[in-house]
Structure formats: structure tokens, C-alpha cells
Write a protein that holds these residues in place. Structure first.
Motif, short mmCIF file in Angstrom:
data_model
loop_
_atom_site.label_atom_id
_atom_site.label_comp_id
_atom_site.label_asym_id
_atom_site.label_seq_id
_atom_site.Cartn_x
_atom_site.Cartn_y
_atom_site.Cartn_z
N PHE A 43 -11.57 -6.41 4.41
CA PHE A 43 -10.66 -5.27 4.37
C PHE A 43 -11.15 -4.19 5.32
CE2 PHE A 43 -9.83 -1.00 2.72
CZ PHE A 43 -8.45 -0.99 2.68
N VAL A 44 -10.21 -3.57 6.07
CA VAL A 44 -10.56 -2.50 7.00
C VAL A 44 -9.93 -1.17 6.58
CG1 VAL A 44 -10.36 -1.70 9.40
CG2 VAL A 44 -10.83 -4.12 8.92
N TRP A 45 -8.62 -1.18 6.30
CA TRP A 45 -7.88 0.06 6.07
C TRP A 45 -6.55 -0.25 5.40
CZ3 TRP A 45 -3.02 1.27 8.02
CH2 TRP A 45 -2.61 2.60 7.90
N ARG A 46 -6.04 0.72 4.63
CA ARG A 46 -4.68 0.62 4.11
C ARG A 46 -4.04 1.99 4.14
NH1 ARG A 46 -4.33 2.34 -1.33
NH2 ARG A 46 -6.39 2.42 -2.28
N LEU A 47 -2.74 2.00 4.32
CA LEU A 47 -1.96 3.24 4.33
C LEU A 47 -1.94 3.80 2.91
CD1 LEU A 47 0.00 5.12 5.91
CD2 LEU A 47 1.85 3.61 5.13
N GLN A 48 -2.24 5.09 2.81
CA GLN A 48 -2.19 5.72 1.49
C GLN A 48 -2.01 7.22 1.63
OE1 GLN A 48 -5.94 5.61 -0.79
NE2 GLN A 48 -6.88 4.70 1.01
N THR A 49 -1.42 7.79 0.62
CA THR A 49 -1.28 9.24 0.52
C THR A 49 -2.49 9.75 -0.28
OG1 THR A 49 -0.07 9.12 -1.55
CG2 THR A 49 1.24 9.02 0.48
N ASP A 61 15.59 4.58 5.87
CA ASP A 61 16.78 5.32 5.43
C ASP A 61 17.10 5.08 3.96
OD1 ASP A 61 17.10 6.36 7.97
OD2 ASP A 61 18.49 4.80 8.61
N ASP A 62 16.69 3.96 3.44
CA ASP A 62 16.94 3.58 2.05
C ASP A 62 15.76 4.03 1.18
OD1 ASP A 62 17.23 2.26 -0.39
OD2 ASP A 62 17.94 0.39 0.53
N ASP A 63 16.01 4.96 0.26
CA ASP A 63 14.93 5.50 -0.59
C ASP A 63 14.38 4.50 -1.59
OD1 ASP A 63 14.74 7.94 0.59
OD2 ASP A 63 15.88 9.02 -0.93
N GLN A 64 15.02 3.36 -1.76
CA GLN A 64 14.52 2.34 -2.68
C GLN A 64 13.52 1.40 -2.00
OE1 GLN A 64 15.47 3.99 -5.54
NE2 GLN A 64 15.59 1.93 -6.37
N ILE A 65 13.34 1.54 -0.68
CA ILE A 65 12.40 0.67 0.04
C ILE A 65 11.03 1.32 0.05
CG2 ILE A 65 11.79 -0.33 2.28
CD1 ILE A 65 14.74 -0.80 2.77
N ILE A 66 10.04 0.55 -0.44
CA ILE A 66 8.66 1.02 -0.37
C ILE A 66 7.91 0.19 0.66
CG2 ILE A 66 8.64 1.95 -2.71
CD1 ILE A 66 7.02 -0.49 -3.57
N VAL A 67 6.80 0.74 1.10
CA VAL A 67 6.05 0.15 2.21
C VAL A 67 4.59 -0.04 1.83
CG1 VAL A 67 5.64 2.42 3.24
CG2 VAL A 67 5.56 0.40 4.68
N ASN A 68 4.01 -1.10 2.34
CA ASN A 68 2.58 -1.37 2.21
C ASN A 68 2.09 -1.75 3.60
OD1 ASN A 68 0.40 -3.56 2.10
ND2 ASN A 68 0.21 -2.56 0.14
N MET A 69 1.02 -1.16 4.03
CA MET A 69 0.48 -1.43 5.35
C MET A 69 -1.04 -1.50 5.26
SD MET A 69 2.14 0.67 8.48
CE MET A 69 0.73 1.43 9.20
N SER A 70 -1.64 -2.45 5.97
CA SER A 70 -3.09 -2.56 5.95
C SER A 70 -3.59 -3.25 7.21
CB SER A 70 -3.56 -3.33 4.70
OG SER A 70 -2.98 -4.61 4.63
N VAL A 71 -4.90 -3.17 7.41
CA VAL A 71 -5.59 -3.83 8.52
C VAL A 71 -6.75 -4.61 7.93
CG1 VAL A 71 -6.89 -3.50 10.66
CG2 VAL A 71 -4.95 -2.00 10.16
N TRP A 72 -6.93 -5.82 8.45
CA TRP A 72 -7.96 -6.75 7.97
C TRP A 72 -8.72 -7.33 9.15
CZ3 TRP A 72 -8.53 -7.72 2.68
CH2 TRP A 72 -7.58 -7.09 1.88
N GLU A 73 -9.97 -7.74 8.90
CA GLU A 73 -10.78 -8.32 9.97
C GLU A 73 -10.22 -9.64 10.48
OE1 GLU A 73 -14.77 -8.56 8.45
OE2 GLU A 73 -15.08 -6.40 8.65
N SER A 74 -9.51 -10.38 9.62
CA SER A 74 -9.00 -11.69 10.02
C SER A 74 -7.79 -12.07 9.17
CB SER A 74 -10.08 -12.76 9.86
OG SER A 74 -10.38 -12.94 8.48
N VAL A 75 -7.02 -13.01 9.68
CA VAL A 75 -5.90 -13.56 8.91
C VAL A 75 -6.44 -14.21 7.64
CG1 VAL A 75 -4.05 -15.29 8.89
CG2 VAL A 75 -4.42 -13.88 10.92
N GLU A 76 -7.57 -14.89 7.75
CA GLU A 76 -8.15 -15.58 6.60
C GLU A 76 -8.51 -14.60 5.48
OE1 GLU A 76 -9.20 -16.02 9.84
OE2 GLU A 76 -8.06 -17.88 10.07
N ALA A 77 -9.07 -13.44 5.85
CA ALA A 77 -9.42 -12.43 4.84
C ALA A 77 -8.16 -11.89 4.16
CB ALA A 77 -10.20 -11.29 5.49
N LEU A 78 -7.12 -11.65 4.94
CA LEU A 78 -5.86 -11.18 4.39
C LEU A 78 -5.25 -12.23 3.46
CD1 LEU A 78 -3.47 -9.22 4.14
CD2 LEU A 78 -2.63 -10.12 6.34
N LYS A 79 -5.21 -13.48 3.90
CA LYS A 79 -4.67 -14.57 3.07
C LYS A 79 -5.45 -14.70 1.75
CE LYS A 79 -2.64 -18.02 6.08
NZ LYS A 79 -2.81 -19.36 6.67
#
Length: 168
Positions: A43-49, A61-79
Motif C-alpha cells: 500500500f502507498v496511498w489512498r484518497l481521503q478527507t 454530477d451524480d451525488d449517489q456516486i462515490i469514489v475510491n482511489m489508491s496507489v499500490w506498489e504492484s498489481v499483485e499487492a492490489l489484487k
């Protein structure tokens, strides 16, 4: 050769507002699942307030859509995190909280130089590009993973993206 990390954005359309009973099972697990990500290998980083997650950000534009964003060292770590931890339990329950199908692409992944933190502007452009052009070096999915192409990545004008405000 430079080191590249994998960035990802995923979006979902909630069935009801976050404060509703419908979403309570999801909301009650957020802190646990975010802490699991923060402690995960690679794990490297994730978007957060300041509240510790990104659920109250509404960049679409749609207030019902939530978002998750992150950065990882590798695809394998994310998986590993996504499919082999308690996070997988939430994936199995997602239909309880989120609409089954979005009209648009809901996940995009892309390579970033080590130390680069993507902003929402960048992530939205990656989703849009994937929707319009399909998988490429610019944006892809778990099913269409592209290995990092140093030439392509070196040729990108990274200034076309608005920096993440948390990193300014």
C-alpha cells in the motif's frame, strides 16, 4: 529503469444516501477496511478527507456516486488486498448497497511514476479514456492489465492533470 506504481479508481452508485439504513452495513465497515488497506503490504496511498475516507467526496454530477482511489506498489499487492482480505467480503455484499450496473466504466488502473499521487481530475480522465477507447497503457482493468511501458510513460505530459489537493 524507473519504478512505477499502480494507481486505481473505482466508483459505485449507492442505492440510498450514506446516512440511510440501506447503507449502514457498508458504512459500519469503512474504518476497518480502510485500516486494512493502510496496513497492507504494498500500500502507498489512498484518497481521503480529514474524516479518514473519501465517501463524502462527490466529484461526479451524480451525488449517489462515490469514489475510491489508491496507489499500490504492484498489481499483485492490489489484487491481494482486493480479493484475499476482508475486503473481498464487501465485494460479495456490494449488491446490497450499490446498483449492479453503472452505464459507464467503474474501474480504471494505470501506471504512475513512484512518488506521483494522482488527483481526481486525472482519475476521471483515465475512466473516460477507458470508456471511450478501451484498455491501453493510459487506462486498463484487472482483466486487461498492461505492463508498464517506459516509453509511453516518459512521453506523457503529466502537467495535463490537476494535482491532488492533498499533495499541494
Amino acid at each position: 529503469m524507473k519504478t512505477y506504481h499502480i494507481a486505481q479508481i473505482n466508483i459505485a452508485r449507492m442505492k440510498a444516501p450514506l446516512e440511510s439504513e440501506v447503507m449502514s452495513g457498508f458504512v459500519s465497515r469503512l474504518e476497518e477496511i480502510n485500516a486494512l488497506a493502510d496496513a497492507a503490504p504494498g500500500f502507498v496511498w489512498r484518497l481521503q478527507t480529514p474524516e479518514g475516507d473519501a465517501t463524502y467526496l462527490r466529484p461526479f454530477d451524480d451525488d449517489q456516486i462515490i469514489v475510491n482511489m489508491s496507489v499500490w506498489e504492484s498489481v499483485e499487492a492490489l489484487k491481494q488486498y482486493v480479493y484475499k482480505t476482508a475486503h473481498a467480503e464487501l465485494l460479495r455484499q456490494r449488491r446490497d448497497w450499490f446498483e449492479e450496473h453503472l452505464k459507464n466504466v467503474y474501474l480504471a488502473m494505470w501506471w504512475v511514476p513512484e512518488g506521483h499521487i494522482p488527483g481526481i481530475d486525472e482519475a476521471k480522465k483515465r475512466l473516460e479514456h477507458l470508456e471511450e477507447h478501451g484498455p491501453s497503457q493510459f487506462a486498463f482493468t484487472f482483466k486487461t492489465i498492461q505492463p508498464p511501458d517506459e516509453g509511453f510513460l516518459a512521453s506523457l505530459d503529466w502537467s495535463m492533470f490537476v494535482p491532488c489537493p492533498a499533495m499541494s
